[in-house]
Scaffold this motif. Structure first.
Motif, PDB file in Angstrom:
ATOM      1  N   GLY A  70       0.801  -1.211   0.000  1.00 14.29           N
ATOM      2  CA  GLY A  70       0.000   0.000   0.000  1.00 14.29           C
ATOM      3  C   GLY A  70       0.836   1.263   0.000  1.00 14.29           C
ATOM      4  O   GLY A  70       1.581   1.530   0.942  1.00 14.29           O
ATOM      5  N   LYS A  71       0.768   2.018  -1.093  1.00 18.50           N
ATOM      6  CA  LYS A  71       1.404   3.328  -1.207  1.00 18.50           C
ATOM      7  C   LYS A  71       2.926   3.286  -1.079  1.00 18.50           C
ATOM      8  O   LYS A  71       3.551   4.239  -0.602  1.00 18.50           O
ATOM      9  N   ILE A  72       3.523   2.167  -1.484  1.00 23.53           N
ATOM     10  CA  ILE A  72       4.987   2.066  -1.512  1.00 23.53           C
ATOM     11  C   ILE A  72       5.438   2.524  -2.891  1.00 23.53           C
ATOM     12  O   ILE A  72       5.271   1.814  -3.879  1.00 23.53           O
ATOM     13  N   ASP A  73       5.995   3.731  -2.953  1.00 20.60           N
ATOM     14  CA  ASP A  73       6.296   4.360  -4.243  1.00 20.60           C
ATOM     15  C   ASP A  73       7.766   4.332  -4.639  1.00 20.60           C
ATOM     16  O   ASP A  73       8.101   4.581  -5.805  1.00 20.60           O
ATOM     17  N   THR A  74       8.654   4.042  -3.685  1.00 21.41           N
ATOM     18  CA  THR A  74      10.083   4.078  -3.988  1.00 21.41           C
ATOM     19  C   THR A  74      10.803   2.863  -3.409  1.00 21.41           C
ATOM     20  O   THR A  74      10.325   2.266  -2.430  1.00 21.41           O
ATOM     21  N   PRO A  75      11.960   2.506  -3.967  1.00 20.25           N
ATOM     22  CA  PRO A  75      12.758   1.419  -3.388  1.00 20.25           C
ATOM     23  C   PRO A  75      13.171   1.713  -1.946  1.00 20.25           C
ATOM     24  O   PRO A  75      13.259   0.789  -1.127  1.00 20.25           O
ATOM     25  N   GLU A  76      13.382   2.966  -1.642  1.00 18.47           N
ATOM     26  CA  GLU A  76      13.782   3.342  -0.281  1.00 18.47           C
ATOM     27  C   GLU A  76      12.659   3.040   0.708  1.00 18.47           C
ATOM     28  O   GLU A  76      12.908   2.548   1.823  1.00 18.47           O
ATOM     29  N   GLN A  77      11.418   3.339   0.332  1.00 17.67           N
ATOM     30  CA  GLN A  77      10.286   3.023   1.200  1.00 17.67           C
ATOM     31  C   GLN A  77      10.139   1.515   1.379  1.00 17.67           C
ATOM     32  O   GLN A  77       9.832   1.038   2.480  1.00 17.67           O
ATOM     33  N   ALA A  78      10.367   0.772   0.316  1.00 15.71           N
ATOM     34  CA  ALA A  78      10.296  -0.682   0.403  1.00 15.71           C
ATOM     35  C   ALA A  78      11.333  -1.206   1.395  1.00 15.71           C
ATOM     36  O   ALA A  78      11.052  -2.106   2.205  1.00 15.71           O
ATOM     37  N   ARG A  79      12.523  -0.653   1.335  1.00 14.90           N
ATOM     38  CA  ARG A  79      13.591  -1.063   2.240  1.00 14.90           C
ATOM     39  C   ARG A  79      13.229  -0.766   3.699  1.00 14.90           C
ATOM     40  O   ARG A  79      13.470  -1.583   4.597  1.00 14.90           O
ATOM     41  N   LEU A  80      12.622   0.394   3.940  1.00 14.14           N
ATOM     42  CA  LEU A  80      12.205   0.756   5.290  1.00 14.14           C
ATOM     43  C   LEU A  80      11.166  -0.228   5.824  1.00 14.14           C
ATOM     44  O   LEU A  80      11.178  -0.560   7.014  1.00 14.14           O
ATOM     45  N   CYS A  81      10.286  -0.697   4.958  1.00 13.43           N
ATOM     46  CA  CYS A  81       9.283  -1.681   5.376  1.00 13.43           C
ATOM     47  C   CYS A  81       9.939  -2.997   5.785  1.00 13.43           C
ATOM     48  O   CYS A  81       9.554  -3.618   6.779  1.00 13.43           O
TER      49      CYS A  81
END
Length: 224
Positions: free
Chosen positions: A183-194
């Protein structure tokens, strides 16, 4: 299969009837592109899309069927009817709305999960939820995975922007089954944080497979 997707990216390949890329053949090609890029799984909507994707790539599929019912706002795999379509199409995991909202025909979530277990004992169940309470409830009802898919999309979470990393963290600390960040993961950086927050795997859709949405994000920033 849960080990196969652990720490990996699952790509959601979906297009609705009003979107330019609508069509099972196009979604299968999108899934092939995701597979070639390194995706460990696919999330797909409708019987036809799942069948076409399974014939194109050798990856586990999280299947859903989006269908509107007049008496409920739940539309991600609302009833056993949609589950049967997903299982018949060959998906290994069925994802369904496990929010606490009113269900179609006044049905109860616990009864739906029991019916799935009885009819399809090998089918894994993923709970799409929007709050910690909903996640814990689904966990107690016996689902196999929990996904944060609906955070920011239910009427009581609409204020949330971006991926709900705090929801991932809380669920990971309170349940003993895999938590999927979606949900609302727009960048590789956000994916990494998850992943760093404890997510078992990541599901990304629009940022990869919906060029109209991607274009709109660029236009929004350019117009500033």
């Amino acid at each position: 299969m849960l080990e196969q997707i652990k720490g990996k990216l699952i790509v959601s390949c979906q297009a609705l009837e009003y979107e330019p890329l609508y069509g099972s053949n196009l979604m299968a090609r999108m899934a092939l592109a995701a597979f070639q890029g390194g995706a460990a799984g696919i999330r797909a909507n409708t019987y036809d899309d799942i069948v076409e994707i399974k014939a194109t790539v050798n990856l586990p599929v999280i299947g859903i069927v989006k269908r509107d019912y007049k008496d409920s706002s739940i539309y991600i795999t609302p009833t056993i009817k949609e589950v049967r379509e997903i299982e018949a199409a060959g998906a290994e995991i069925v994802a369904l709305d496990c929010t606490l909202r009113k269900r179609p025909n006044g049905e109860k979530l616990e009864d739906l999960i029991k019916a799935i277990r009885k009819e399809f004992p090998k089918l894994l169940i993923m709970a799409d939820i929007s709050t910690v309470e909903e996640g814990i409830n689904a966990y107690r009802l016996g689902v196999n995975l929990i996904s944060t898919t609906l955070s920011g999309y239910t009427e009581y979470t609409l204020s949330k922007e971006g991926p709900d990393i705090e929801l991932v963290k809380e669920l990971v600390s309170k349940v003993s089954i895999p938590v999927i960040a979606e949900g609302k993961i727009d960048t590789p950086e956000q994916a990494r944080l998850c992943l760093e927050a404890g997510a078992h795997a990541i599901v990304v859709g629009g940022a990869i497979t919906r060029p109209k949405q991607i274009t709109e994000r660029f236009i929004k920033v350019i117009n500033l």
